[in-house]
Design a protein around this motif. Structure first.
Motif, PDB file in Angstrom:
ATOM      1  N   PRO A   1      46.397  36.226  28.212  1.00 55.19           N
ATOM      2  CA  PRO A   1      46.415  36.709  29.843  1.00 55.19           C
ATOM      3  C   PRO A   1      45.233  37.417  30.332  1.00 55.19           C
ATOM      4  O   PRO A   1      44.154  37.779  29.332  1.00 55.19           O
ATOM      5  CB  PRO A   1      46.880  38.691  29.945  1.00 55.19           C
ATOM      6  CG  PRO A   1      48.400  38.262  28.318  1.00 55.19           C
ATOM      7  CD  PRO A   1      47.210  36.802  27.470  1.00 55.19           C
ATOM      8  N   VAL A   2      45.035  37.192  31.072  1.00 55.86           N
ATOM      9  CA  VAL A   2      43.415  37.748  32.305  1.00 55.86           C
ATOM     10  C   VAL A   2      43.374  38.853  32.884  1.00 55.86           C
ATOM     11  O   VAL A   2      44.408  39.945  33.623  1.00 55.86           O
ATOM     12  CB  VAL A   2      43.001  35.921  33.269  1.00 55.86           C
ATOM     13  CG1 VAL A   2      42.352  36.355  33.982  1.00 55.86           C
ATOM     14  CG2 VAL A   2      43.424  35.153  32.823  1.00 55.86           C
ATOM     15  N   LEU A   3      42.377  39.190  32.812  1.00 57.50           N
ATOM     16  CA  LEU A   3      42.113  40.876  33.534  1.00 57.50           C
ATOM     17  C   LEU A   3      41.816  40.843  35.197  1.00 57.50           C
ATOM     18  O   LEU A   3      40.546  39.803  34.826  1.00 57.50           O
ATOM     19  CB  LEU A   3      41.459  41.772  32.471  1.00 57.50           C
ATOM     20  CG  LEU A   3      41.013  43.514  33.351  1.00 57.50           C
ATOM     21  CD1 LEU A   3      42.386  44.198  33.410  1.00 57.50           C
ATOM     22  CD2 LEU A   3      39.903  44.072  32.864  1.00 57.50           C
ATOM     23  N   LEU A   4      42.241  41.003  36.055  1.00 53.73           N
ATOM     24  CA  LEU A   4      41.756  40.283  37.699  1.00 53.73           C
ATOM     25  C   LEU A   4      40.747  42.446  37.481  1.00 53.73           C
ATOM     26  O   LEU A   4      42.166  43.238  37.811  1.00 53.73           O
ATOM     27  CB  LEU A   4      42.922  40.041  38.840  1.00 53.73           C
ATOM     28  CG  LEU A   4      42.221  40.331  40.028  1.00 53.73           C
ATOM     29  CD1 LEU A   4      41.162  39.637  40.037  1.00 53.73           C
ATOM     30  CD2 LEU A   4      43.402  39.623  40.458  1.00 53.73           C
ATOM     31  N   VAL A   5      40.531  42.350  38.613  1.00 55.28           N
ATOM     32  CA  VAL A   5      39.492  43.850  38.863  1.00 55.28           C
ATOM     33  C   VAL A   5      38.556  43.693  40.627  1.00 55.28           C
ATOM     34  O   VAL A   5      37.849  42.669  40.914  1.00 55.28           O
ATOM     35  CB  VAL A   5      37.933  44.550  37.788  1.00 55.28           C
ATOM     36  CG1 VAL A   5      37.735  45.171  38.814  1.00 55.28           C
ATOM     37  CG2 VAL A   5      38.593  44.255  36.494  1.00 55.28           C
TER      38      VAL A   5
ATOM     39  N   ASP B   1      39.837  38.622  26.595  1.00 50.44           N
ATOM     40  CA  ASP B   1      39.563  37.500  26.768  1.00 50.44           C
ATOM     41  C   ASP B   1      38.213  37.372  27.836  1.00 50.44           C
ATOM     42  O   ASP B   1      37.764  36.229  28.118  1.00 50.44           O
ATOM     43  CB  ASP B   1      39.885  36.108  25.919  1.00 50.44           C
ATOM     44  CG  ASP B   1      40.322  36.906  24.391  1.00 50.44           C
ATOM     45  OD1 ASP B   1      39.327  37.641  23.619  1.00 50.44           O
ATOM     46  OD2 ASP B   1      41.479  36.256  23.967  1.00 50.44           O
ATOM     47  N   LYS B   2      39.538  37.066  29.291  1.00 47.77           N
ATOM     48  CA  LYS B   2      38.841  36.699  30.617  1.00 47.77           C
ATOM     49  C   LYS B   2      39.449  37.933  31.066  1.00 47.77           C
ATOM     50  O   LYS B   2      39.978  38.543  31.688  1.00 47.77           O
ATOM     51  CB  LYS B   2      39.830  35.259  30.443  1.00 47.77           C
ATOM     52  CG  LYS B   2      38.981  33.811  30.763  1.00 47.77           C
ATOM     53  CD  LYS B   2      39.337  33.056  31.295  1.00 47.77           C
ATOM     54  CE  LYS B   2      38.538  31.430  29.846  1.00 47.77           C
ATOM     55  NZ  LYS B   2      37.478  30.836  29.825  1.00 47.77           N
ATOM     56  N   VAL B   3      37.874  37.802  32.693  1.00 49.37           N
ATOM     57  CA  VAL B   3      38.175  38.428  33.485  1.00 49.37           C
ATOM     58  C   VAL B   3      37.096  37.999  34.403  1.00 49.37           C
ATOM     59  O   VAL B   3      36.953  37.021  34.622  1.00 49.37           O
ATOM     60  CB  VAL B   3      37.031  39.680  33.030  1.00 49.37           C
ATOM     61  CG1 VAL B   3      36.764  40.865  33.997  1.00 49.37           C
ATOM     62  CG2 VAL B   3      36.701  40.622  31.082  1.00 49.37           C
ATOM     63  N   VAL B   4      38.410  38.275  35.529  1.00 54.51           N
ATOM     64  CA  VAL B   4      37.533  37.813  36.687  1.00 54.51           C
ATOM     65  C   VAL B   4      38.155  39.078  37.742  1.00 54.51           C
ATOM     66  O   VAL B   4      38.174  39.784  37.560  1.00 54.51           O
ATOM     67  CB  VAL B   4      38.977  36.812  37.637  1.00 54.51           C
ATOM     68  CG1 VAL B   4      38.333  36.636  38.945  1.00 54.51           C
ATOM     69  CG2 VAL B   4      39.442  35.468  36.931  1.00 54.51           C
TER      70      VAL B   4
ATOM     71  N   LYS C   1      43.607  35.256  46.168  1.00 55.15           N
ATOM     72  CA  LYS C   1      42.838  34.035  46.364  1.00 55.15           C
ATOM     73  C   LYS C   1      42.580  33.988  45.493  1.00 55.15           C
ATOM     74  O   LYS C   1      42.267  32.700  44.767  1.00 55.15           O
ATOM     75  CB  LYS C   1      40.972  34.114  47.295  1.00 55.15           C
ATOM     76  CG  LYS C   1      41.878  34.284  48.570  1.00 55.15           C
ATOM     77  CD  LYS C   1      40.528  34.403  49.710  1.00 55.15           C
ATOM     78  CE  LYS C   1      40.072  34.266  50.801  1.00 55.15           C
ATOM     79  NZ  LYS C   1      40.483  35.339  52.106  1.00 55.15           N
ATOM     80  N   CYS C   2      43.279  35.829  44.710  1.00 55.58           N
ATOM     81  CA  CYS C   2      42.077  35.426  43.408  1.00 55.58           C
ATOM     82  C   CYS C   2      44.448  34.924  42.188  1.00 55.58           C
ATOM     83  O   CYS C   2      43.963  33.961  41.790  1.00 55.58           O
ATOM     84  CB  CYS C   2      42.133  37.117  42.491  1.00 55.58           C
ATOM     85  SG  CYS C   2      40.613  36.890  43.247  1.00 55.58           S
ATOM     86  N   LEU C   3      44.648  34.911  42.840  1.00 52.70           N
ATOM     87  CA  LEU C   3      45.867  34.853  42.308  1.00 52.70           C
ATOM     88  C   LEU C   3      46.663  33.687  41.954  1.00 52.70           C
ATOM     89  O   LEU C   3      46.862  33.302  40.937  1.00 52.70           O
ATOM     90  CB  LEU C   3      47.240  35.925  42.385  1.00 52.70           C
ATOM     91  CG  LEU C   3      48.470  36.145  41.665  1.00 52.70           C
ATOM     92  CD1 LEU C   3      48.067  36.717  40.122  1.00 52.70           C
ATOM     93  CD2 LEU C   3      49.227  36.878  42.451  1.00 52.70           C
ATOM     94  N   ARG C   4      46.308  33.172  43.117  1.00 52.73           N
ATOM     95  CA  ARG C   4      46.506  31.666  42.995  1.00 52.73           C
ATOM     96  C   ARG C   4      45.581  30.663  42.300  1.00 52.73           C
ATOM     97  O   ARG C   4      46.721  29.752  41.994  1.00 52.73           O
ATOM     98  CB  ARG C   4      47.358  31.343  44.220  1.00 52.73           C
ATOM     99  CG  ARG C   4      45.637  31.456  45.556  1.00 52.73           C
ATOM    100  CD  ARG C   4      45.992  30.423  47.093  1.00 52.73           C
ATOM    101  NE  ARG C   4      44.640  30.960  47.944  1.00 52.73           N
ATOM    102  CZ  ARG C   4      44.151  31.407  48.554  1.00 52.73           C
ATOM    103  NH1 ARG C   4      44.885  32.508  49.033  1.00 52.73           N
ATOM    104  NH2 ARG C   4      43.070  30.989  49.706  1.00 52.73           N
ATOM    105  N   ASN C   5      44.756  31.278  42.393  1.00 51.75           N
ATOM    106  CA  ASN C   5      43.678  30.587  41.829  1.00 51.75           C
ATOM    107  C   ASN C   5      43.488  30.518  40.345  1.00 51.75           C
ATOM    108  O   ASN C   5      42.301  30.546  39.303  1.00 51.75           O
ATOM    109  CB  ASN C   5      42.480  30.194  41.919  1.00 51.75           C
ATOM    110  CG  ASN C   5      42.220  29.810  43.421  1.00 51.75           C
ATOM    111  OD1 ASN C   5      42.678  28.497  43.459  1.00 51.75           O
ATOM    112  ND2 ASN C   5      42.031  30.224  44.752  1.00 51.75           N
ATOM    113  N   ILE C   6      44.457  31.336  39.225  1.00 51.06           N
ATOM    114  CA  ILE C   6      44.449  32.010  37.998  1.00 51.06           C
ATOM    115  C   ILE C   6      45.585  31.553  37.464  1.00 51.06           C
ATOM    116  O   ILE C   6      46.962  31.429  37.719  1.00 51.06           O
ATOM    117  CB  ILE C   6      44.366  33.605  37.890  1.00 51.06           C
ATOM    118  CG1 ILE C   6      43.129  34.159  38.354  1.00 51.06           C
ATOM    119  CG2 ILE C   6      44.853  33.828  35.899  1.00 51.06           C
ATOM    120  CD1 ILE C   6      43.413  35.220  38.436  1.00 51.06           C
ATOM    121  N   ALA C   7      45.413  30.516  36.267  1.00 49.38           N
ATOM    122  CA  ALA C   7      46.459  30.127  35.775  1.00 49.38           C
ATOM    123  C   ALA C   7      46.333  30.809  34.651  1.00 49.38           C
ATOM    124  O   ALA C   7      45.875  30.657  34.043  1.00 49.38           O
ATOM    125  CB  ALA C   7      46.293  28.075  35.742  1.00 49.38           C
ATOM    126  N   ALA C   8      47.734  31.679  34.209  1.00 49.43           N
ATOM    127  CA  ALA C   8      47.990  32.602  32.831  1.00 49.43           C
ATOM    128  C   ALA C   8      49.072  33.073  32.717  1.00 49.43           C
ATOM    129  O   ALA C   8      50.153  32.603  33.870  1.00 49.43           O
ATOM    130  CB  ALA C   8      47.026  33.027  32.902  1.00 49.43           C
TER     131      ALA C   8
END
Length: 225
Positions: free
Chosen positions: A11-15, A33-36, A88-95
Motif C-alpha cells: 500500500p501507498v500513502l497519498l497525502v 514504504d512509499k509516500v506520494v 492525477k495522483c490516483l490514476r498514476n499510482i499502481a498499488a
C-alpha cells in the motif's frame, strides 16, 4: 504493467493539502514504504518529518521550499486543469491500495470531488481517512469484522443495488441513488458482508476502523478484474 508514475507491491500513502492532523500523519508515515504527495501535500509531509517519494499535481499549491527540497526526478507536474490533483495522483499510482489523507474535512466541494474520483477510478482501491470517517468505494464484495452497533453508512454515487449480511437494515431489494434512496446511519450487528452489482456505492465507517477497512479492501476483489 499498469502505466503509472508510482509502482508499489505494498500500500501507498497519498497525502493531500487539505485538513490534516500532524500527529496522525506522522504515525501513518512510519507505516508506509512509499509516500506520494498531491501538490501542497508535500508541505504537510515535510512538516511531519517525512519525505515524499513522488510529488504529483498541477503544482499550484506546493511551496517553493517544499519543491526545492525534493529531487527533480521526484517532481511530476501535470498541468491540465480538467482533473483534480487527487485524480492525477490516483490514476498514476499502481498499488494494491492507496491510503489517502488530507482530502476530507474543511471544504465540502473538495470532498465531493474526491468521492467522484473514487467512482471514476473504481479499479484502483483507495481509502480516504479523515478526522471522523474512513471512506471507500465498495468493491464487488467486501467482508469486514465490526463490533455490534458500529455505524455503517452507505452513500450511492449512482443508481446501484446490492445485498448485505450483518447489517441491522438489510439492503437487498433496494435501488439506491443519490437523488432517491440512500443508506446513511445503518449499523452492524457484527461482521458484515456487502455485495454490490456495480461500482457506485461508498461505505463510510468511523475513522477508528480505518485499519480494518484497509485490510478488507486489500482482500477484496477489484472492479474490472
Amino acid at each position: 504493467m499498469i502505466d503509472a508514475i508510482v509502482h508499489s507491491a505494498s500500500p501507498v500513502l497519498l497525502v493531500g493539502g487539505g485538513e490534516l492532523d500532524k500527529d496522525a500523519l506522522r504515525a501513518e508515515l512510519s507505516r508506509f514504504d512509499k509516500v506520494v504527495a498531491a501538490d501542497g501535500g508535500a508541505d504537510a509531509v515535510l512538516a511531519a518529518g517525512g519525505r515524499p517519494d513522488a510529488l504529483i499535481g498541477d503544482l499550484d499549491s506546493v511551496s517553493e521550499a517544499a519543491r526545492a527540497a525534493l529531487p527533480a526526478e521526484a517532481v511530476h507536474e501535470i498541468a491540465e486543469q480538467d482533473s483534480t490533483d487527487f485524480d492525477k495522483c490516483l490514476r498514476n499510482i499502481a498499488a494494491p491500495l492507496v491510503v489517502a489523507m488530507g482530502f476530507l474535512g474543511a471544504r465540502v466541494d473538495h470532498q465531493l470531488a474526491a468521492f467522484t474520483v473514487l467512482a471514476q477510478r473504481a479499479e484502483r482501491p483507495c481509502l480516504l481517512i479523515g478526522a471522523h470517517d474512513a471512506v471507500a468505494l465498495c468493491p464487488p464484495e467486501l467482508k469486514i469484522g465490526l463490533p455490534r452497533d458500529t455505524r455503517v453508512s452507505l452513500w450511492p454515487l449512482a443508481e446501484v443495488t446490492g445485498r448485505s449480511d450483518g447489517l441491522h437494515w438489510p439492503i437487498a431489494g433496494m435501488r439506491f441513488a443519490p437523488h432517491a434512496t440512500i443508506g446513511t446511519s445503518n449499523r452492524a450487528e457484527g461482521p458484515i458482508r456487502l455485495r454490490m452489482d456495480a461500482p457506485g456505492m461508498l461505505i463510510l465507517l468511523p475513522a477508528r476502523f480505518a485499519g480494518a477497512l484497509a485490510q478488507a479492501l486489500m482482500a477484496a476483489p477489484r472492479w474490472g478484474s
